[in-house]
Design an enzyme around this catalytic site. Structure first.
Site, PDB file in Angstrom:
ATOM      1  N   ALA A  81     -16.922  48.749  13.222  1.00  0.00           N
ATOM      2  CA  ALA A  81     -15.657  49.112  12.859  1.00  0.00           C
ATOM      3  C   ALA A  81     -15.196  49.250  14.480  1.00  0.00           C
ATOM      4  CB  ALA A  81     -15.410  50.274  12.049  1.00  0.00           C
TER       5      ALA A  81
ATOM      6  N   ASP B 142     -14.571  46.166  16.137  1.00  0.00           N
ATOM      7  CA  ASP B 142     -13.273  45.548  15.448  1.00  0.00           C
ATOM      8  C   ASP B 142     -12.021  46.270  16.379  1.00  0.00           C
ATOM      9  OD1 ASP B 142     -14.447  44.871  12.331  1.00  0.00           O
ATOM     10  OD2 ASP B 142     -14.664  43.739  14.400  1.00  0.00           O
TER      11      ASP B 142
ATOM     12  N   GLU C 215       3.061  13.966  54.451  1.00  0.00           N
ATOM     13  CA  GLU C 215       1.953  14.757  54.402  1.00  0.00           C
ATOM     14  C   GLU C 215       0.895  14.124  53.717  1.00  0.00           C
ATOM     15  OE1 GLU C 215       4.627  16.944  51.762  1.00  0.00           O
ATOM     16  OE2 GLU C 215       2.822  17.578  50.580  1.00  0.00           O
TER      17      GLU C 215
ATOM     18  N   LYS D 240      -2.011  13.217  50.931  1.00  0.00           N
ATOM     19  CA  LYS D 240      -2.135  13.199  49.563  1.00  0.00           C
ATOM     20  C   LYS D 240      -3.582  13.812  49.216  1.00  0.00           C
ATOM     21  CE  LYS D 240      -1.438  10.832  44.892  1.00  0.00           C
ATOM     22  NZ  LYS D 240      -2.897  11.357  44.355  1.00  0.00           N
TER      23      LYS D 240
ATOM     24  N   ASP E  74      -7.086  14.925  47.638  1.00  0.00           N
ATOM     25  CA  ASP E  74      -7.717  14.416  46.565  1.00  0.00           C
ATOM     26  C   ASP E  74      -8.472  15.539  46.108  1.00  0.00           C
ATOM     27  OD1 ASP E  74      -8.675  12.757  44.673  1.00  0.00           O
ATOM     28  OD2 ASP E  74     -10.076  11.516  46.031  1.00  0.00           O
TER      29      ASP E  74
ATOM     30  N   ARG F  28      -3.076  20.963  35.438  1.00  0.00           N
ATOM     31  CA  ARG F  28      -2.142  19.930  35.352  1.00  0.00           C
ATOM     32  C   ARG F  28      -2.042  19.568  33.765  1.00  0.00           C
ATOM     33  NH1 ARG F  28      -1.564  14.666  35.314  1.00  0.00           N
ATOM     34  NH2 ARG F  28       0.654  13.849  36.031  1.00  0.00           N
TER      35      ARG F  28
ATOM     36  N   TYR G 119       2.331  22.573  48.040  1.00  0.00           N
ATOM     37  CA  TYR G 119       3.237  21.415  48.599  1.00  0.00           C
ATOM     38  C   TYR G 119       4.047  21.393  47.338  1.00  0.00           C
ATOM     39  CZ  TYR G 119      -0.003  18.946  45.116  1.00  0.00           C
ATOM     40  OH  TYR G 119      -0.628  18.559  44.246  1.00  0.00           O
TER      41      TYR G 119
ATOM     42  N   LYS H  54      -0.673   4.721  49.163  1.00  0.00           N
ATOM     43  CA  LYS H  54      -2.096   5.005  49.124  1.00  0.00           C
ATOM     44  C   LYS H  54      -2.816   4.274  50.060  1.00  0.00           C
ATOM     45  CE  LYS H  54      -2.711   6.939  45.135  1.00  0.00           C
ATOM     46  NZ  LYS H  54      -3.218   6.353  43.927  1.00  0.00           N
TER      47      LYS H  54
ATOM     48  N   CYS I 167     -13.106 -14.404  17.829  1.00  0.00           N
ATOM     49  CA  CYS I 167     -13.018 -12.665  18.216  1.00  0.00           C
ATOM     50  C   CYS I 167     -14.559 -12.160  18.077  1.00  0.00           C
ATOM     51  CB  CYS I 167     -11.964 -11.806  17.372  1.00  0.00           C
ATOM     52  SG  CYS I 167     -12.258 -10.219  17.308  1.00  0.00           S
TER      53      CYS I 167
ATOM     54  N   CYS J  26     -14.731  -9.452  14.852  1.00  0.00           N
ATOM     55  CA  CYS J  26     -14.295 -10.134  13.312  1.00  0.00           C
ATOM     56  C   CYS J  26     -14.384 -11.586  13.151  1.00  0.00           C
ATOM     57  CB  CYS J  26     -12.914  -9.773  12.761  1.00  0.00           C
ATOM     58  SG  CYS J  26     -11.453 -10.778  13.660  1.00  0.00           S
TER      59      CYS J  26
ATOM     60  N   CYS K 241      -7.121 -11.845  19.569  1.00  0.00           N
ATOM     61  CA  CYS K 241      -7.703 -12.253  17.992  1.00  0.00           C
ATOM     62  C   CYS K 241      -6.467 -12.192  17.095  1.00  0.00           C
ATOM     63  CB  CYS K 241      -8.547 -11.034  17.749  1.00  0.00           C
ATOM     64  SG  CYS K 241      -8.900 -10.612  16.002  1.00  0.00           S
TER      65      CYS K 241
ATOM     66  N   CYS L 289      -9.388  -7.208  11.450  1.00  0.00           N
ATOM     67  CA  CYS L 289     -10.104  -6.870  12.376  1.00  0.00           C
ATOM     68  C   CYS L 289     -10.631  -5.723  12.904  1.00  0.00           C
ATOM     69  CB  CYS L 289      -9.600  -7.352  13.790  1.00  0.00           C
ATOM     70  SG  CYS L 289     -10.718  -7.258  15.224  1.00  0.00           S
TER      71      CYS L 289
HETATM   72  S1  IVH Z   1       3.678  16.230  44.986  1.00  0.00           S
HETATM   73  C1  IVH Z   1       6.714  16.063  41.645  1.00  0.00           C
HETATM   74  N1  IVH Z   1       2.260  16.377  47.151  1.00  0.00           N
HETATM   75  O1  IVH Z   1      -1.030  13.951  43.607  1.00  0.00           O
HETATM   76  C2  IVH Z   1       5.663  15.579  42.849  1.00  0.00           C
HETATM   77  N2  IVH Z   1       1.215  15.790  45.185  1.00  0.00           N
HETATM   78  O2  IVH Z   1      -0.141  11.544  41.923  1.00  0.00           O
HETATM   79  C3  IVH Z   1       4.699  16.791  42.802  1.00  0.00           C
HETATM   80  N3  IVH Z   1      -1.279  15.423  45.326  1.00  0.00           N
HETATM   81  O3  IVH Z   1      -0.566  15.417  40.344  1.00  0.00           O
HETATM   82  C4  IVH Z   1       3.543  16.071  43.606  1.00  0.00           C
HETATM   83  N4  IVH Z   1      -1.364  15.826  47.491  1.00  0.00           N
HETATM   84  O4  IVH Z   1      -2.050  16.661  42.060  1.00  0.00           O
HETATM   85  C5  IVH Z   1       2.358  16.079  45.872  1.00  0.00           C
HETATM   86  N5  IVH Z   1       0.908  16.478  49.137  1.00  0.00           N
HETATM   87  C6  IVH Z   1       0.917  16.482  47.769  1.00  0.00           C
HETATM   88  C7  IVH Z   1      -0.190  15.967  46.891  1.00  0.00           C
HETATM   89  C8  IVH Z   1       0.143  15.825  45.886  1.00  0.00           C
HETATM   90  C9  IVH Z   1      -2.132  15.616  46.273  1.00  0.00           C
HETATM   91  C10 IVH Z   1      -1.534  15.063  43.905  1.00  0.00           C
HETATM   92  C11 IVH Z   1      -1.002  15.901  42.926  1.00  0.00           C
HETATM   93  C12 IVH Z   1      -0.253  15.199  41.634  1.00  0.00           C
HETATM   94  C13 IVH Z   1      -0.789  13.789  42.086  1.00  0.00           C
HETATM   95  C14 IVH Z   1       0.339  12.721  41.756  1.00  0.00           C
END
Ligand code: IVH
Length: 710
Positions: free
Chosen positions: A50, A53, A132, A134, A136, A155, A244, A332, A426, A429, A450, A456
Site C-alpha cells: 500500500a 502504491d 557553418e 554540418k 555528424d 529528433r 545552431y 555535402k 520474380c 512468386c 513482377c 506475390c
Molecule cells: S540546421 C531547419 N545546422 O543536419 C534546419 N543542422 O540534415 C535545421 N545538422 O537534423 C537544421 N549540423 O541534425 C543545421 N550546423 C547545422 C547542423 C545541422 C548538423 C544536422 C541536424 C539535422 C540534419 C539535417
C-alpha cells in the site's frame, strides 16, 4: 531505511512549485527503483504494498501536473519496460526538419539564385548567407522556460521524439540555466550532440578494458551514450553540444541567424566558432574549400557545410518544402570509398513489384561504418558497370544514403566470373518480371517488375511494411521481422488484419504472448500501439496505401484538396470513368499532381481489391482531416489561381504563402476556382475567369484579403 519521505511529500501536488516538483520526481524515481530492487531482486521489501502504491500514485500525480518534467527513468514508464523502450515521447511544438542537399558548386550557385528569384531580389539588393560545419552527431531540442532547462528531446521522426531530459541534465556542455536578463519565457534551443575524436578513442579504450561494447564511430558513441536508461552512465560520457537553430520561442533575441546565435552564445550556450557570414555563392564555396582542408584538424566529425539565409524575415518568407527549409541547404563532402569483394547479388522485390539487385559484400569499413550491402540500382546499371559475382569492387558511402558500387577493379576479376544474368521471373512468386515501355517516349523502364500483383507474397509483405512504417501508420512493435513472421503464419495478410489482430488473438489457441520472442508485456504494448492508430491524419492514411508515385508530399496535397476520406475515395472512383469526367479534370487541376500521378491513383482505385482493402480499413480506422494548420485564415479551403506578373513577390512565393494559409493553388481556371489573382499582362486565364464569373483580385486586393482577421 524503511518508509522514507521526501521533504516536499507533505505539500499538495497542486501547490508544488516547478522546482519542488523536479526535485521530488527525481527522488521518487530513485526511491521507487530502490524498492523495486528490494522487492524483485532481494525479496526483502522494506515497505508495504500500500505504501509502495502511494509513492507511485504521488509520482503519477506530479507528472500529470507537470508533464514536461517527466523523467526518462520515470517509474511510470519504466515498469517492466525492456531496455531501449524506456523513454517517453515528446511532441515537438515546431517540427524538427531535415535539410536538402547540394553536392556540387553548381548546386550552391543554383541555391543562391533560386532564393534570389523567390524573394524577387535584384542585383543591388544584398543577400547574406551564413556558412557553418554540418556536425555528424544527433540533433536535440532543449526547452528552456524562464531560462531553466525543463525538457530535452531527440529528433525522432521530426514530429515526435524521445524524452531524454534526465540524461541531458547530466551533460556539463548543456547549461541548466541561461545567463542574461531579457530571456524569453520559453524557447526551444536546437543543436547537435556529438563526441570529439579524442574522447571517442579514450571511451573505446576504456570500454575495451572493461569488456564492454565498442562503438563503430563517434556518432554511434554519442547516440548510445545519450540513449542510456540510466542517466548516471550518460553523465560519465564526454558529450559535447553546439546550438545552431531553434523551435518555438516566445521571442527571438535578434532578427538575423547570426544575431540569434550570438545571443545564444551570450546566454551561455556553446556555439560553433567556425560560423561565417558570406555575401554570395563564391564566398560560400570558398568557405567550403577551406573547411575541406581544415576538416581533419577540427577534432570532431563533420559531413558537410550548412548554408542558411541570414535575415529571419527572408527565412519566414521562404518557408518550407516538404520536410526541409527553402532557406537552408547542406553542402555535402564527397563520399568515402573502400574496396571489397562482391559475394553475391540478391534480388529483392519491392512493394510495387520492382526487382532491385542488392550487392552482398564482404563486410568493409567505409567512413567509420561497416558496410555489407550496397545497392546496384537495376539491371542496366549492372550491365553498364559489368559487375560480376566474385569481383573486387569499389564501394562508396555518403552521409546517410545507401552505399553504392562505384566500379569494378578488373585486374582482380577471378577466372571464370560470368556476366550477371538478371532474372526474368520474380524470385518470390515465379510470375513474369517485365520492363514496361513508356507510352510517350517508347523507352523501356529501367526497372523490371513482377507482374504477380497481389499473388506475390514479396509485394504483399513489402506493402505491409510500408503501411506500418514510421512515416505511414508508424506502429511501434511491428518491425520488418514481425511483419514477415505474422505474414508467414497467416496472422496478418493485408493491412485491415492489423486492426483485428487483438480480437482474433483473444479467441486464438496460440496467443501472441506465447509466440517466440513475445511475452504478455510486449503483446499488450503492440495492441496499445495499434489502438493508438485507430485515428490517423488523412494524409498518413493515403500515404500508407502505397499507391505508386504517391509520396508523403503528394498525400498531403490530396488530403488538403479533398478534406476527408469519403470525398477522396468517391472522387477517385468517379475519376476512373474517363479523362472527360469532372473528377478526373479536378484531380489533374490540383497543383502538384501531374498526369502520371493522377493515373496511378485512379488505377489504384479501379482495382476492386484495393477498394475492398480501403473499405475494410475504414471499419476500424478513422482518418482525421489534416490538422487545421491555418484553419482560420480567410482563404482556407479556397481555390486560387495566380496569373500574370506579380509586383511584390514572385509567383512561387505567392503560391507557397497561399498554401501555408490553407488555400489550394490550381494551375487553371474552372467553375470551382474561388479567386483569380491577376498581375500585369494576365492573359487567357483572366479572360476565362471573367467568362465564368470567378472573382478576380489585383495583387493588392489579395494581400489585403489574406491579412484580414478571419
Ligand atoms: S540546421 C531547419 N545546422 O543536419 C534546419 N543542422 O540534415 C535545421 N545538422 O537534423 C537544421 N549540423 O541534425 C543545421 N550546423 C547545422 C547542423 C545541422 C548538423 C544536422 C541536424 C539535422 C540534419 C539535417
Amino acid at each position: 531505511m524503511g518508509k522514507a519521505k521526501h521533504k516536499t511529500a507533505g505539500i499538495a501536488v497542486d501547490k508544488l512549485s516547478q522546482e519542488q516538483a523536479l526535485a521530488e520526481l527525481k527522488w521518487l524515481a530513485a526511491e521507487i527503483a530502490r524498492h523495486d530492487a528490494l522487492y524483485y531482486r532481494s525479496d526483502s521489501p522494506e515497505i508495504s504494498d500500500a505504501d509502495y502504491d502511494l509513492l507511485r500514485r504521488r509520482n503519477e500525480q506530479i507528472e500529470a501536473r507537470f508533464p514536461s518534467l517527466r523523467r526518462s527513468d520515470s517509474p511510470s514508464i519504466k515498469v517492466g519496460a525492456a531496455p531501449g523502450d524506456g523513454f517517453g515521447k515528446v511532441r515537438h511544438r515546431v517540427p524538427m526538419l531535415s535539410l536538402g542537399n547540394a553536392f556540387s558548386d553548381d548546386d550552391v550557385v543554383d541555391f543562391v539564385a533560386r532564393i534570389r528569384r523567390f524573394l524577387g531580389l535584384n542585383e543591388d539588393q544584398p543577400l547574406n548567407i551564413t556558412a557553418e560545419p554540418k556536425i555528424d552527431g544527433l540533433s536535440i531540442s532543449l526547452r528552456y522556460d524562464d531560462g531553466r532547462l525543463v525538457e530535452a528531446s531527440t529528433r525522432g521522426d521530426g514530429t515526435e521524439g524521445e524524452n531524454v531530459t534526465a540524461n541531458v541534465m547530466t551533460m556539463p556542455a548543456i547549461p541548466e540555466t541561461l545567463n542574461g536578463r531579457d530571456l524569453p519565457t520559453s524557447i526551444d534551443i536546437r543543436g547537435e550532440i556529438f563526441m570529439a575524436h579524442a574522447d571517442f578513442q579514450k571511451l573505446n579504450a576504456d570500454q575495451q578494458a572493461a569488456g564492454a561494447k565498442i562503438f563503430a564511430n563517434p556518432r554511434n558513441a554519442a547516440a548510445g551514450s545519450l540513449r542510456q536508461l540510466d542517466p548516471s552512465v550518460t553523465a560519465q560520457r564526454p558529450l559535447r553540444f553546439f546550438a545552431y537553430a531553434w523551435g518555438e520561442a516566445q521571442f527571438l533575441p535578434g532578427d538575423t541567424q547570426t544575431a540569434v546565435i550570438d545571443a545564444f552564445k551570450n546566454w551561455g550556450l556553446p556555439t560553433n566558432p567556425e560560423q561565417r557570414l558570406c555575401e554570395n555563392a563564391e564566398q560560400l564555396i570558398a568557405y567550403y574549400r577551406e573547411m575541406e582542408l581544415k576538416r581533419a584538424t577540427l577534432g570532431y566529425d563533420i559531413d558537410g557545410i550548412v548554408y542558411k539565409v541570414d535575415r529571419l524575415d527572408y527565412q519566414e518568407r521562404l518557408g518550407f518544402v516538404s520536410r526541409a527549409p527553402r532557406w537552408a541547404v547542406a553542402h555535402k563532402f564527397p563520399a568515402e570509398q573502400a574496396t571489397t569483394v562482391l559475394n553475391d547479388i540478391e534480388i529483392q522485390v519491392g512493394r510495387t513489384g520492382a526487382l532491385t539487385p542488392v550487392a552482398k559484400l564482404e563486410p568493409v569499413t567505409v567512413g567509420g561504418v561497416v558496410v555489407s550491402n550496397a545497392t546496384l540500382h537495376n539491371e542496366d546499371e549492372i550491365a553498364r558497370k559489368d559487375v560480376r559475382i566474385g569481383d573486387t569492387v569499389v564501394v562508396q558511402r555518403a552521409g546517410d544514403v545507401i552505399p553504392q558500387i562505384v566500379s569494378v577493379i578488373l585486374e582482380k576479376r577471378p577466372d571464370g566470373a560470368e556476366p550477371f544474368a538478371f532474372p526474368t521471373v520474380c524470385p518470390a512468386c515465379g510470375s513474369h518480371a517485365v520492363r514496361e515501355k513508356d507510352e510517350k517516349t517508347g523507352k523501356l523502364d529501367a526497372v523490371r517488375r513482377c507482374t504477380g500483383g497481389l499473388i506475390c507474397p514479396a509485394q504483399r509483405v513489402e506493402r505491409l511494411k510500408h503501411f506500418v512504417s514510421r512515416t505511414a501508420f508508424d506502429i511501434d512493435g511491428l518491425g520488418d521481422k514481425s511483419i514477415q513472421a505474422f505474414y508467414d503464419d497467416g496472422l496478418i495478410q493485408s493491412p485491415p488484419d492489423i486492426f483485428t489482430l487483438e480480437a482474433r488473438d483473444q479467441r486464438a489457441l496460440k496467443k501472441l504472448k506465447d509466440r517466440e520472442g513475445w511475452g504478455s508485456q510486449s503483446a499488450r504494448k503492440l495492441f496499445t500501439a495499434i489502438d493508438a492508430r485507430r485515428e490517423i491524419p488523412l494524409d498518413r492514411f493515403i500515404f500508407a496505401l502505397g499507391i505508386r508515385h504517391v509520396g508523403e508530399t503528394t498525400a498531403k496535397v490530396l488530403a488538403r484538396s479533398y478534406g476527408d476520406i469519403t470525398t477522396f475515395k468517391t472522387a477517385m472512383i468517379a475519376a476512373a470513368e474517363g479523362t472527360e469526367s469532372e473528377a478526373w479534370l479536378d484531380l489533374n487541376n490540383i497543383d502538384g499532381i501531374g498526369e502520371t500521378v493522377a493515373a496511378a491513383i485512379v488505377e489504384f482505385f479501379a482495382e476492386p481489391h484495393n477498394v475492398k482493402v480501403v473499405d475494410e480499413l475504414l471499419t476500424d480506422v478513422e482518418p482525421q482531416p489534416l490538422e487545421a494548420v491555418a484553419a482560420a485564415s480567410p482563404v482556407t479551403g479556397k481555390s486560387v489561381v495566380f496569373t500574370g506578373t506579380l509586383e511584390n513577390k514572385s509567383r512561387s512565393e505567392a503560391k507557397a504563402q497561399a498554401e501555408r494559409l490553407g488555400a489550394k493553388v490550381a494551375g487553371s481556371v474552372s467553375k470551382k476556382t474561388d479567386y483569380v489573382v491577376a498581375g500585369a499582362d494576365a492573359g487567357s486565364k483572366l479572360t476565362k475567369a471573367r467568362d465564368l464569373g470567378v472573382a478576380v483580385l489585383t495583387e493588392d486586393e489579395w494581400d489585403e484579403l489574406i491579412s484580414r482577421q478571419p
